[in-house]
Design a protein around this motif. Structure first.
Motif, PDB file in Angstrom:
ATOM      1  N   GLN A  74      41.087  27.179  36.246  1.00  0.00           N
ATOM      2  CA  GLN A  74      41.007  28.338  37.132  1.00  0.00           C
ATOM      3  C   GLN A  74      42.248  29.193  36.979  1.00  0.00           C
ATOM      4  O   GLN A  74      43.370  28.721  37.100  1.00  0.00           O
ATOM      5  N   LEU A  75      42.043  30.457  36.685  1.00  0.00           N
ATOM      6  CA  LEU A  75      43.064  31.481  36.847  1.00  0.00           C
ATOM      7  C   LEU A  75      42.563  32.436  37.926  1.00  0.00           C
ATOM      8  O   LEU A  75      41.440  32.274  38.426  1.00  0.00           O
ATOM      9  N   ASP A  76      43.376  33.407  38.276  1.00  0.00           N
ATOM     10  CA  ASP A  76      43.015  34.273  39.381  1.00  0.00           C
ATOM     11  C   ASP A  76      43.306  35.729  39.053  1.00  0.00           C
ATOM     12  O   ASP A  76      44.322  36.051  38.442  1.00  0.00           O
ATOM     13  N   LEU A  77      42.387  36.597  39.457  1.00  0.00           N
ATOM     14  CA  LEU A  77      42.558  38.040  39.340  1.00  0.00           C
ATOM     15  C   LEU A  77      41.642  38.685  40.374  1.00  0.00           C
ATOM     16  O   LEU A  77      40.456  38.355  40.440  1.00  0.00           O
ATOM     17  N   PHE A  78      42.176  39.576  41.187  1.00  0.00           N
ATOM     18  CA  PHE A  78      41.364  40.189  42.244  1.00  0.00           C
ATOM     19  C   PHE A  78      40.082  40.763  41.652  1.00  0.00           C
ATOM     20  O   PHE A  78      40.105  41.363  40.569  1.00  0.00           O
ATOM     21  N   GLU A  79      39.009  40.601  42.386  1.00  0.00           N
ATOM     22  CA  GLU A  79      37.692  40.913  41.836  1.00  0.00           C
ATOM     23  C   GLU A  79      37.477  42.404  41.576  1.00  0.00           C
ATOM     24  O   GLU A  79      36.549  42.774  40.845  1.00  0.00           O
ATOM     25  N   ASN A  80      38.335  43.270  42.153  1.00  0.00           N
ATOM     26  CA  ASN A  80      38.213  44.695  41.844  1.00  0.00           C
ATOM     27  C   ASN A  80      38.803  45.037  40.476  1.00  0.00           C
ATOM     28  O   ASN A  80      38.583  46.134  39.957  1.00  0.00           O
ATOM     29  N   MET A  81      39.552  44.104  39.888  1.00  0.00           N
ATOM     30  CA  MET A  81      40.125  44.307  38.556  1.00  0.00           C
ATOM     31  C   MET A  81      39.166  43.761  37.504  1.00  0.00           C
ATOM     32  O   MET A  81      38.511  42.733  37.712  1.00  0.00           O
ATOM     33  N   LYS A  82      39.124  44.410  36.362  1.00  0.00           N
ATOM     34  CA  LYS A  82      38.167  44.051  35.308  1.00  0.00           C
ATOM     35  C   LYS A  82      38.766  43.033  34.332  1.00  0.00           C
ATOM     36  O   LYS A  82      39.905  43.191  33.887  1.00  0.00           O
TER      37      LYS A  82
END
Length: 539
Positions: A74-82
């Motif tokens: 698992q990594l993470d990136l806000f869902e509004n970012m592509k």
């Protein structure tokens, strides 16, 4: 990792998931095998920021070791970012998004102790803060000359708001990070660590390269973009650099003169500046401030106090710049010593708020320090426990600042030996330097270092919102006293003064008495400026 894997598993085992929290909360705050199976060694961030479009495009190269054989992380990136692509060994990897979590599948199981690199390419418009730094996001503003003035703050919200990362305080890149940021010509980007140089990309942008040698909190990795002027200074063992708006150069040169006495004080009390290899910077920002490691965000507009006010209400807080002192204190408490879960953020904020009082005592003396810290008590709400809920990205009460600091002042006076106390504080800073710890770690340390069972005191102040009440009454030559509003095992002493003598009482829930000849209200005092309690006279 700065922590042991066994401690991670322990935290995983005690997570409490409450119905009031969402799946997003548990994905961001929790520990599952997709997170604990690997250990981040390094981040190499390479991005372009377009101020006009308020956009980011680029990649983060993530170097990691496998701890437990796994085929998914698992990594993470806000869902509004592509997510543009994720590449490993020249292969594009499959992934699945779940809220802000990105679950990445490898074509084969990765062996334990193996080392890997992947490049996570991404783009988009990051969240813009409405009121930074209290809500996470970017600030896009202008200086007086109309040039872009841009910065970011994401504590509590999550570093994955603007770059792909293992967004958990349990893991920091052991081998540091590089932050390479391209911005329009005529602007400069200042990030963490040492400046390596800039490169004109021949497309209207210049890339500014920075290198961090130390482990670093995800949320303190930063960008600061403006038409900066660079002011250089130096202590015998530390480089001091200030990046300020061109219009504020003269103000900054005078105002930041308090940095050297601050550093001398903190290094005496807490040990050598923990990130000396990366140097120390103050960087002017369009928001109030934040403890970005080796690049402290400064936005207090060159005023004394907190935006020109004294948060203690005593006047003592007006001789120093709150943001400079407080946010620098975080270099020891928060950036060097880090809490494993944000439920334990008092480890950051309580100790750092206490560092303000330490600075005052270094410069102005004990009496002013006690005046300041007790003045801060009016800001304590006692609304809920300081400790939050584990595993769901949940902080406890904002009392972690002032009540946390008052707890430390109370511990100092329970111990009653300043030489011993300051050695304990110094050794605490050195023992857990660049480590990730829990509240239990702190309690165990102070118990052992003091030779006293302080657990009931910690539990009272951290895990309840009940402020101890010292109840007393005078009958003839007898002082009757007891505790109220405390746990049954609460074992804290309190000192009184009588006829120029200090007497230590050991109250319990059961009323006790002591004979003091010619006792009256005027003949004794209760040292409630040394113990954070409420006093109640029982008539």
């Amino acid at each position: 990792m700065k922590n042991s894997f066994l401690v991670i598993l322990t935290l995983l085992g005690i997570q409490q998931i409450n119905a009031q929290f969402t799946r997003r909360d548990s994905l961001q705050g929790g520990l599952r095998i997709e997170r604990t199976s690997y250990d981040v060694k390094r981040y190499d961030l390479n991005i372009t920021i377009n101020p006009e479009q308020k956009s980011i495009k680029g990649f983060n190269e993530i170097t990691f070791d496998v701890v437990i054989p796994t085929q998914k992380i698992q990594l993470d990136l806000f869902e509004n970012m592509k997510v543009d692509s994720i590449v490993w060994n020249a292969k594009k990897l499959n992934y699945k998004r779940d809220n802000d979590a990105v679950f990445i599948d490898f074509p084969e199981k990765l062996a334990s102790r193996s080392n890997h690199k992947l490049k996570f390419y991404y783009s988009g418009n990051p969240r813009i803060a409405k009121n930074a730094p209290w809500d996470g996001g970017f600030v896009f503003s202008k200086d007086k000359a109309g040039k872009d003035f841009i910065a970011v703050a994401v504590q509590g919200t999550g570093a994955s708001l603007w770059y792909p990362v293992k967004d958990s305080q349990t893991d920091e890149p052991d081998n540091g990070a590089s932050i390479k940021v391209a911005v329009p010509n005529g602007l400069m980007n200042v990030s963490n660590g040492r400046f390596l140089g800039s490169q004109d990309l021949k497309n209207g942008y210049t890339r500014w390269d920075w290198e961090v040698k130390n482990p670093i909190n995800n949320y303190t990795i930063t960008v600061n973009i403006a038409d900066y002027v660079h002011i250089q200074d130096k202590m015998p063992d530390l480089d001091l650099d200030y990046y300020v708006l061109r219009e504020n150069e003269a103000k900054a040169r005078e105002h930041f003169m308090e940095v050297k006495p601050m550093m001398e004080c903190f290094q005496t009390k807490f040990g050598r500046y923990p990130f000396w290899e990366d140097g120390y910077k103050l960087v002017e920002t369009p928001y109030l401030g934040m403890e970005h490691q080796s690049a402290v965000a400064y936005g207090n507009k060159y005023k004394k106090g907190y935006m020109g006010f004294d948060l203690s209400g005593t006047g003592v807080g007006m001789f120093f710049d709150y943001i400079t002192i407080h946010e620098t204190g975080h270099e020891w408490f928060g950036n060097s010593i880090t809490s494993m879960d944000i439920a334990d953020m008092w480890i950051h904020e309580g100790f750092t708020t206490y560092s303000e009082t330490v600075f005052i005592e270094c410069i102005k003396g004990y009496d002013d320090a006690m005046k300041y810290i007790n003045g801060q008590a009016k800001n304590v709400r006692n609304d809920k426990p300081i400790i939050g809920q584990y595993g769901v990205n949940n902080e406890g009460s904002g009392d972690m600042y002032y009540k946390g600091s008052l707890l430390l002042n109370t511990l100092r006076h329970i111990i009653g030996d300043d030489e011993k106390w300051w050695k304990m504080v110094y050794d605490y800073s050195e023992t857990f330097k660049k480590k990730i710890i829990t509240s239990d770690t702190v309690i165990d340390y102070f118990n052992k270092a003091s030779g006293t069972d302080l657990t009931p005191v910690f539990r009272q102040y951290l895990y309840t919102n009940q402020l101890p009440i010292f109840i007393y009454k005078i009958k003839g030559d007898y002082l009757y006293y007891s505790w109220d509003n405390v746990n049954e095992d609460f074992n804290m002493p309190i000192d009184i003064g009588f006829e120029d003598k200090k007497i230590r009482l050991k109250p319990t829930l059961k009323e006790q008495k002591i004979k003091l000849k010619k006792l009256s209200k005027k003949s004794f005092q209760i040292y409630d400026n040394q113990f954070y309690v409420k006093i109640k006279e029982d008539n």
